[in-house]
Write a protein that holds these residues in place. Structure first.
Motif, mmCIF file in Angstrom:
data_model
loop_
_atom_site.group_PDB
_atom_site.id
_atom_site.type_symbol
_atom_site.label_atom_id
_atom_site.label_comp_id
_atom_site.label_asym_id
_atom_site.label_seq_id
_atom_site.Cartn_x
_atom_site.Cartn_y
_atom_site.Cartn_z
ATOM 1 N N ALA A 56 0.760 -1.274 -0.063
ATOM 2 C CA ALA A 56 0.010 0.065 0.146
ATOM 3 C C ALA A 56 0.813 1.312 0.099
ATOM 4 C CB ALA A 56 -0.869 -0.030 1.194
ATOM 5 N N ALA A 57 1.948 1.576 0.887
ATOM 6 C CA ALA A 57 2.990 2.360 0.890
ATOM 7 C C ALA A 57 3.545 2.574 -0.507
ATOM 8 C CB ALA A 57 3.892 2.202 1.969
ATOM 9 N N ILE A 58 3.993 1.488 -1.380
ATOM 10 C CA ILE A 58 4.306 1.870 -2.692
ATOM 11 C C ILE A 58 3.578 2.322 -3.519
ATOM 12 C CG2 ILE A 58 5.196 0.497 -4.470
ATOM 13 C CD1 ILE A 58 6.258 -1.674 -2.535
ATOM 14 N N GLU A 59 2.146 1.879 -3.485
ATOM 15 C CA GLU A 59 1.181 2.467 -4.407
ATOM 16 C C GLU A 59 0.990 4.120 -3.847
ATOM 17 O OE1 GLU A 59 -2.192 -0.118 -3.639
ATOM 18 O OE2 GLU A 59 -1.350 -1.618 -4.600
ATOM 19 N N SER A 119 12.413 -2.435 2.458
ATOM 20 C CA SER A 119 13.278 -2.483 3.560
ATOM 21 C C SER A 119 12.792 -2.256 5.036
ATOM 22 C CB SER A 119 14.447 -1.586 3.567
ATOM 23 O OG SER A 119 15.405 -1.611 2.377
ATOM 24 N N VAL A 120 11.767 -1.437 5.197
ATOM 25 C CA VAL A 120 11.020 -1.368 6.337
ATOM 26 C C VAL A 120 10.326 -2.612 6.825
ATOM 27 C CG1 VAL A 120 9.199 -0.132 7.443
ATOM 28 C CG2 VAL A 120 10.835 1.115 6.130
ATOM 29 N N SER A 121 9.747 -3.153 5.550
ATOM 30 C CA SER A 121 8.922 -4.433 5.800
ATOM 31 C C SER A 121 9.840 -5.461 6.401
ATOM 32 C CB SER A 121 8.414 -5.052 4.488
ATOM 33 O OG SER A 121 7.753 -6.231 4.497
ATOM 34 N N ASP A 122 11.037 -5.537 5.685
ATOM 35 C CA ASP A 122 12.136 -6.653 6.079
ATOM 36 C C ASP A 122 12.435 -6.544 7.715
ATOM 37 O OD1 ASP A 122 11.784 -7.568 3.603
ATOM 38 O OD2 ASP A 122 13.855 -7.156 2.954
ATOM 39 N N SER A 181 10.065 1.762 -3.762
ATOM 40 C CA SER A 181 9.759 0.195 -3.475
ATOM 41 C C SER A 181 11.116 -0.385 -2.383
ATOM 42 C CB SER A 181 9.671 -0.663 -4.661
ATOM 43 O OG SER A 181 10.807 -0.537 -5.510
ATOM 44 N N GLU A 182 12.184 0.102 -2.827
ATOM 45 C CA GLU A 182 13.301 -0.194 -1.967
ATOM 46 C C GLU A 182 13.164 0.083 -0.363
ATOM 47 O OE1 GLU A 182 15.812 -2.459 -2.396
ATOM 48 O OE2 GLU A 182 14.974 -2.831 -4.075
ATOM 49 N N ILE A 183 12.521 1.413 -0.313
ATOM 50 C CA ILE A 183 12.407 1.757 1.244
ATOM 51 C C ILE A 183 11.302 0.965 1.771
ATOM 52 C CG2 ILE A 183 11.901 3.625 2.419
ATOM 53 C CD1 ILE A 183 13.002 5.458 0.269
#
Length: 407
Positions: free
Chosen positions: A245-248, A258-261, A253-255
Motif C-alpha cells: 500500500a505504501a508503494i502504491e 526494507s522497512v517491511s523486512d 519500493s526499496e524503502i
C-alpha cells in the motif's frame, strides 16, 4: 446482605447459565454457584492464578461493572457490591465465549501452554460454555448492577478491561504468558483491512491514530499447532500488505521493502500477542509516515498546510477565504500558488478530497447514500451526484453496486 447476595447469585447463574462467584475484599470465596459446570482445566482451582488471569484485585472497589477478557478466550463480568456497611466484595459472572471455539483454536491453546495431559477435559470445558456476544454481555452487566444496587445505569458506563492497565505478566507462569489474547473475533473484517490500507496509501497519519480497529483485529488460523506462530504469520502478511500500500502511495519500493523486512525479522524474537500487535502498529505508522513525507516533499510548506487543512475540514463547507486565512496568505495568492504546485485549482482539489471521502464512506460504512452528500457539506443531493460522477464516472449508487460485486 449475605442472604440477598446469595439469592441473587443463584438467580443470575440459573438465568444466564453461567457460574457466579462472590468474593470478599480479602479474596475469599463466600458464594459459589457452579451447578454441574467445571472450571477451566488450564488454571483449575488455583485461586491466585484465576485472579491473575482475570486481572482482578479483590480489594479494589469499582464504581461500574467491568467486562474482563482472559488469555483463554473467555469473557467474565465483575462488579463490586456496596451496601450501607461499605464495600462488601466482588461478584464474578462467567465465563462465556464471544464466539464458538473450534478445534484448532483449542489445540493451539493446549500446545502453547504445554498442558497436554488435560486435552479431553479442556475440549469438554470449552464445548460447555455459552456463546454470548459482547453487546449482550454489556446488557447482562447492566441488569446485574440493577439487581444489586437498584439503579439502572447506561450501557456506556460498563468498563472494558482493555481500557485499563494491563496485567503484570511477571505474576503469570511462563506457560501462560505466550497465549495472551487482547481482542476476540474469529476473523478480521475485510472492509476494515481495506480502510487501513487506504489510510497507509494516502499517508494519513492522523487518520491512522484514530483508526479504532488497530490492535483489535484477530484473524483466522495460519498455524494449527501454535497460537503465537499463527499470530506471527498473520503479522507477516499484514506488514507485507502495508508495504505494498505504501508503494502504491508513492514510497520507493526499496524503502518500503526494507522497512517491511526489518519489522518481519524482529517478529521472530517476540513471545506474546501484545508484543506482536505493538510491532505491527509501529510498522504501519512507520510506513504511513514515510508515505506522508514523500507526498509533502512535493509541495511548499504553504501548499502542504493548505492541503492538510482541506483534508481536516473535508466534512465542512470550505472556502478560499478560510483556507487562505489558515495559511496566512491572500485568497488570490492561494489560487496562484496552489494551481502552480498541484496542477489543479483549489475548488477542484476540494472536490477530489470530498469525493474520496465519499468513496470511503460507501466502501467502509453503512451510511445511506442520501446522507453522504449532506455530511460532506454538498449543497444538495443532485449536486453531490453530479460531482461524484464527474470524478468517478459513476453515480454514488452505481459505485456502491460495483463495491458489492467486488466484495
Amino acid at each position: 446482605m449475605e442472604q440477598s447476595v446469595e439469592s441473587n447469585c443463584k438467580l443470575i447463574s440459573g438465568l444466564f447459565e453461567m457460574s457466579v462467584f462472590f468474593i470478599d475484599p480479602a479474596g475469599d470465596v463466600l458464594v459459589e454457584c457452579l451447578d454441574d459446570r467445571i472450571l477451566n482445566p488450564l488454571y483449575g482451582n488455583d485461586k491466585q492464578l484465576f485472579f491473575n488471569v482475570l486481572e482482578l484485585d479483590p480489594a479494589i472497589c469499582r464504581e461500574s461493572p467491568v467486562i474482563r477478557k482472559t488469555l483463554f478466550f473467555e469473557n467474565y463480568i465483575s462488579m463490586s457490591v456496596v451496601s450501607n456497611q461499605g464495600f462488601e466484595g466482588t461478584i464474578i459472572v462467567g465465563p462465556s465465549l464471544p464466539f464458538t471455539l473450534f478445534e484448532h483454536k483449542i489445540n493451539g491453546l493446549i500446545n502453547d501452554t504445554n498442558l497436554f495431559a488435560n486435552r479431553e477435559q479442556v475440549f469438554h470445558y470449552y464445548q460447555s460454555l455459552p456463546v454470548i456476544t459482547y453487546e449482550r454481555l454489556v446488557n447482562i452487566a447492566v441488569l446485574i448492577y440493577q439487581m444489586f444496587h437498584g439503579e439502572l445505569i447506561a450501557a456506556d458506563r460498563i468498563q472494558d478491561q482493555q481500557q485499563e492497565v494491563q496485567v503484570d505478566e511477571d505474576k503469570m507462569p511462563d506457560t501462560l504468558r505466550s497465549v495472551k489474547n487482547d481482542e476476540l473475533t474469529p476473523h478480521h473484517d475485510p472492509l476494515q483491512e481495506k480502510k487501513l490500507l487506504t489510510i497507509i496509501r494516502e499517508g494519513q497519519t492522523e487518520a491512522l491514530k484514530h483508526f479504532t480497529q488497530l490492535g483489535k483485529e484477530n484473524t483466522g488460523i495460519l498455524s494449527r499447532s501454535s497460537h503465537i506462530r499463527s499470530k506471527k504469520n498473520l503479522a507477516i502478511i499484514g506488514i507485507a500488505l502495508a508495504a505494498r500500500a505504501a508503494i502504491e502511495g508513492g514510497l520507493h519500493s526499496e524503502i518500503a521493502f526494507s522497512v517491511s523486512d526489518l519489522y518481519i525479522q524482529r517478529l521472530e524474537d517476540l513471545r506474546t500477542d501484545k508484543e506482536i500487535d505493538q510491532l505491527c502498529l509501529v510498522a504501519f505508522f512507520t510506513l504511513t509516515e514515510k508515505v506522508a513525507q514523500v507526498k509533502d516533499a512535493r509541495y511548499s510548506k504553504t501548499v502542504t498546510l493548505c492541503k492538510n487543512y482541506i483534508y481536516d475540514q473535508r466534512f465542512s463547507r470550505i472556502t478560499h477565504e478560510s483556507i487562505a486565512g489558515h495559511a496566512g496568505i491572500s485568497p488570490n495568492y492561494l489560487s496562484v500558488i496552489f494551481k502552480k504546485e498541484t496542477g489543479v485549482p483549489v475548488n477542484e482539489y476540494i472536490q477530489q478530497i470530498k469525493i474520496e471521502e465519499a468513496k470511503n464512506m460507501i466502501m467502509f460504512s453503512d451510511t445511506p447514500l442520501s446522507e453522504i452528500g449532506s455530511l460532506l457539506s454538498f449543497s444538495d443531493q443532485s449536486y453531490f451526484t453530479k460531482i461524484f460522477k464527474k470524478h468517478t464516472g459513476l453515480t454514488p449508487k452505481q459505485y456502491q453496486q460495483t463495491q458489492h460485486l467486488s466484495q
